[in-house]
Design a protein around this motif. Structure first.
Motif, PDB file in Angstrom:
ATOM      1  N   SER A  69      -4.892  16.808  -3.064  1.00  0.00           N
ATOM      2  CA  SER A  69      -3.658  17.583  -2.980  1.00  0.00           C
ATOM      3  C   SER A  69      -2.478  16.656  -2.766  1.00  0.00           C
ATOM      4  O   SER A  69      -2.634  15.535  -2.295  1.00  0.00           O
ATOM      5  N   LEU A  70      -1.287  17.128  -3.113  1.00  0.00           N
ATOM      6  CA  LEU A  70      -0.080  16.342  -2.938  1.00  0.00           C
ATOM      7  C   LEU A  70       0.304  16.289  -1.474  1.00  0.00           C
ATOM      8  O   LEU A  70       0.218  17.282  -0.762  1.00  0.00           O
ATOM      9  N   GLN A  71       0.728  15.117  -1.045  1.00  0.00           N
ATOM     10  CA  GLN A  71       1.188  14.932   0.328  1.00  0.00           C
ATOM     11  C   GLN A  71       2.718  14.933   0.322  1.00  0.00           C
ATOM     12  O   GLN A  71       3.354  13.997  -0.134  1.00  0.00           O
ATOM     13  N   TRP A  72       3.305  15.999   0.818  1.00  0.00           N
ATOM     14  CA  TRP A  72       4.765  16.093   0.845  1.00  0.00           C
ATOM     15  C   TRP A  72       5.299  15.359   2.063  1.00  0.00           C
ATOM     16  O   TRP A  72       4.844  15.553   3.179  1.00  0.00           O
ATOM     17  N   VAL A  73       6.298  14.505   1.835  1.00  0.00           N
ATOM     18  CA  VAL A  73       6.908  13.744   2.919  1.00  0.00           C
ATOM     19  C   VAL A  73       7.904  14.646   3.645  1.00  0.00           C
ATOM     20  O   VAL A  73       8.777  15.249   3.025  1.00  0.00           O
ATOM     21  N   VAL A 128       4.305   3.486   4.237  1.00  0.00           N
ATOM     22  CA  VAL A 128       5.177   2.858   3.248  1.00  0.00           C
ATOM     23  C   VAL A 128       5.222   3.758   2.016  1.00  0.00           C
ATOM     24  O   VAL A 128       4.202   3.963   1.349  1.00  0.00           O
ATOM     25  N   LEU A 129       6.376   4.301   1.720  1.00  0.00           N
ATOM     26  CA  LEU A 129       6.544   5.194   0.575  1.00  0.00           C
ATOM     27  C   LEU A 129       6.886   4.438  -0.702  1.00  0.00           C
ATOM     28  O   LEU A 129       6.518   4.858  -1.786  1.00  0.00           O
ATOM     29  N   ASN A 130       7.612   3.324  -0.551  1.00  0.00           N
ATOM     30  CA  ASN A 130       7.958   2.506  -1.721  1.00  0.00           C
ATOM     31  C   ASN A 130       8.308   1.109  -1.242  1.00  0.00           C
ATOM     32  O   ASN A 130       9.004   0.944  -0.240  1.00  0.00           O
ATOM     33  N   SER A 131       7.813   0.121  -1.929  1.00  0.00           N
ATOM     34  CA  SER A 131       8.026  -1.262  -1.530  1.00  0.00           C
ATOM     35  C   SER A 131       8.986  -1.953  -2.484  1.00  0.00           C
ATOM     36  O   SER A 131       9.253  -1.464  -3.592  1.00  0.00           O
ATOM     37  N   VAL A 132       9.512  -3.083  -2.053  1.00  0.00           N
ATOM     38  CA  VAL A 132      10.402  -3.905  -2.878  1.00  0.00           C
ATOM     39  C   VAL A 132       9.609  -5.118  -3.340  1.00  0.00           C
ATOM     40  O   VAL A 132       9.170  -5.919  -2.516  1.00  0.00           O
ATOM     41  N   ASN A 133       9.421  -5.259  -4.636  1.00  0.00           N
ATOM     42  CA  ASN A 133       8.553  -6.303  -5.173  1.00  0.00           C
ATOM     43  C   ASN A 133       9.319  -7.465  -5.798  1.00  0.00           C
ATOM     44  O   ASN A 133       8.708  -8.355  -6.371  1.00  0.00           O
ATOM     45  N   VAL A 161      11.116   1.687   1.585  1.00  0.00           N
ATOM     46  CA  VAL A 161      11.251   3.097   1.934  1.00  0.00           C
ATOM     47  C   VAL A 161      10.029   3.495   2.753  1.00  0.00           C
ATOM     48  O   VAL A 161       8.895   3.353   2.289  1.00  0.00           O
ATOM     49  N   VAL A 162      10.255   3.981   3.975  1.00  0.00           N
ATOM     50  CA  VAL A 162       9.152   4.243   4.896  1.00  0.00           C
ATOM     51  C   VAL A 162       9.332   5.593   5.563  1.00  0.00           C
ATOM     52  O   VAL A 162      10.430   6.147   5.633  1.00  0.00           O
ATOM     53  N   SER A 163       8.215   6.100   6.065  1.00  0.00           N
ATOM     54  CA  SER A 163       8.194   7.287   6.918  1.00  0.00           C
ATOM     55  C   SER A 163       7.598   6.866   8.253  1.00  0.00           C
ATOM     56  O   SER A 163       6.501   6.291   8.297  1.00  0.00           O
TER      57      SER A 163
END
Length: 496
Positions: free
Chosen positions: A121-125, A227-232, A194-196
């Protein structure tokens, strides 16, 4: 009759079996294409359902109403496939060869195994609070925050980070002994991740209080980090500190990385300021003065105005073009003729002209129109609107009424119909002083009915050198304005 049954019946059965095989292949292709478009498909269950479906095909022909049976099978198969696990793969390796009619009649195939439940299932932030709105009243509360890592530092065995969202910044700290996993994740974070973060709000120690921050009296002790999105890749500039940097960012870099540029505090403030101004204008015009906001078309015909039009070719009517409006001039006049008493619009305008300090090819203007309204009422309404905007947004009280200049007075005193009166640089008439002058330029001008005016610049003798006045920027500006020369006089402190 016996001979017919003995010889013709096997031929008829064989022919029907061949036709059924062909029909089954067609159904196989159509069913494969149909179920391939579904998002949630299991290759194993799909191939199994298809095999059972095709094995039952010869039985369906012997039944009295095959069409209803076919629809029933499809309607019961779709929910089964939707409830399977999210796995999509090729079906070609799972399709079994079709059995013959005799094999199907004697087949003792086992029923398919029960389908696995769809457990992905989708995990809603979610978040419970905003970073910039936490205060001492929230101490002891368990909060969940989402945002960008604005600052990351390690001090005394602890890791600190500043978390930023649209409301502001809050400091987040770690507890390595109590929550080692959260501490480990925060250690690996970098700027603009981007983090929660889930944690508990607590007061900062006295020596750690930062009065420059709105949330400088509290911090969040993190116990769970995602970590929702990282900077690469390397950031082209630092978002948090770019506003305070000595060297301003190049506009090309800002536009290329516009998402990062819009995260800057100054850009965020500018956009929100514009939103507040437009919102206040709408409420004032509509709720107090009864204006109606009407949106006018963008694609229209060309109208003669002060600049060139931007043209958009028409696909439907080849060889013709639309013109983007320089202003809603035609449409607001049409609305007045139609009987709309008070109209306004925050209008987008397009003008193909040279760039200026206060003008670009695409801009927004407040456009309004009123019917049967005298000049004084229009000026009063606009002054009232501007005073309200400055008072509500900036806390500045403007004079009531505004100072007014006629066109003739503005040109006589300042030489411009839009003077900047803050500098108080007025043109002074000195014709009587130079009457009878031996300087031919002045004498000829006075004899032909002209006048001589001077511009007095306080402390100008110290600020501007002779070369600047003769060939420098000031001379060039005077030449652009139409002057053929720039005579000047310098008066020193002793009056010479």
């Amino acid at each position: 009759i016996t001979l017919l049954i003995r010889y013709l019946l096997p031929i008829t059965v064989a022919l029907c079996s061949h036709l059924l095989n062909v029909f089954s292949s067609i159904l196989l292709i159509s069913e494969f294409s149909f179920f391939q478009s579904l998002s949630f498909t299991s290759s194993f269950n799909l191939s199994l359902n298809m095999s059972l479906f095709l094995k039952a095909m010869p039985l369906m022909v012997l039944r009295p109403r095959p069409s209803f049976f076919f629809h029933s099978r499809v309607s019961t198969t779709i929910p089964t496939l939707v409830s399977t696990t999210r796995t999509v793969s090729s079906l070609s390796a799972s399709i079994q060869p079709l059995p013959s009619a005799s094999e199907t009649l004697t087949s003792n195939a086992k029923p398919p195994p029960p389908l696995l439940p769809f457990n992905e299932s989708l995990q809603w932030v979610t978040r419970t609070h905003f970073c910039g709105e936490l205060s001492l009243n929230d101490v002891g509360k368990k909060v969940q925050l989402c945002g960008w890592v604005a600052l990351h530092r390690v001090h005394g065995g602890l890791t600190f980070l500043n978390l930023r969202d649209h409301t502001g910044i809050v400091q987040v700290t770690t507890l390595p002994d109590d929550f080692p996993l959260a501490h480990s994740v925060i250690n690996d974070l970098r700027l603009e991740y981007v983090v929660s973060i889930e944690g508990v709000v607590r007061s900062r120690p006295n020596e750690s209080i930062n009065k420059k921050m709105k949330t400088g009296f509290i911090e969040v002790a993190a116990n769970e980090v995602h970590v929702l999105n990282s900077v690469n890749s390397k950031l082209p500039f630092l978002v948090t500190t770019s506003d305070d940097a000595k060297d301003s960012l190049k506009e090309e870099i800002r536009l290329r990385y516009r998402c990062l540029d819009l995260r800057r505090q100054q850009m965020n403030f500018n956009i929100l300021l514009r939103h507040k101004v437009v919102k206040l204008i709408r409420r004032h015009l509509e709720d107090i003065h009864g204006f109606v906001e009407i949106e006018t078309p963008i694609l229209s015909r060309s109208t003669p105005e002060g600049a060139r039009d931007y043209l958009v070719p028409s696909r439907v009517h080849p060889g013709t073009f639309y013109a983007l409006p320089q202003s809603p001039q035609l449409f607001k006049q049409m609305l007045m003729v139609a009987g709309f008493d008070k109209y306004y619009q925050v209008a987008r305008c397009f003008r193909d002209e040279d760039l200026r300090a206060d003008r670009q090819p695409e801009f927004t203007q407040l456009d309004m129109k009123m019917a049967f309204t005298p000049l004084e009422d229009m000026l009063t309404l606009n002054e009232e609107l501007i005073r309200k905007v400055f008072l509500e947004i900036k806390g500045v009280e403007l004079p009531n009424p505004f100072p007014r200049l006629t066109y003739a007075e503005a040109m006589n005193r300042y030489g411009s119909d839009r003077p900047d009166t803050r500098f108080d640089l007025e043109l002074k008439d000195v014709s009587d002083i130079f009457s009878g002058s031996s300087f031919k330029v002045f004498s000829d001008s006075l004899e032909s009915g002209g006048i001589i005016k001077v511009l007095c610049v306080p402390n100008g003798a110290k600020k501007y050198s002779n070369s600047t006045l003769k060939k420098g920027d000031i001379y060039n500006e005077a030449f652009k304005s139409g002057a053929k020369g720039l005579p000047f006089l310098k008066i020193t402190e002793n009056g010479k």
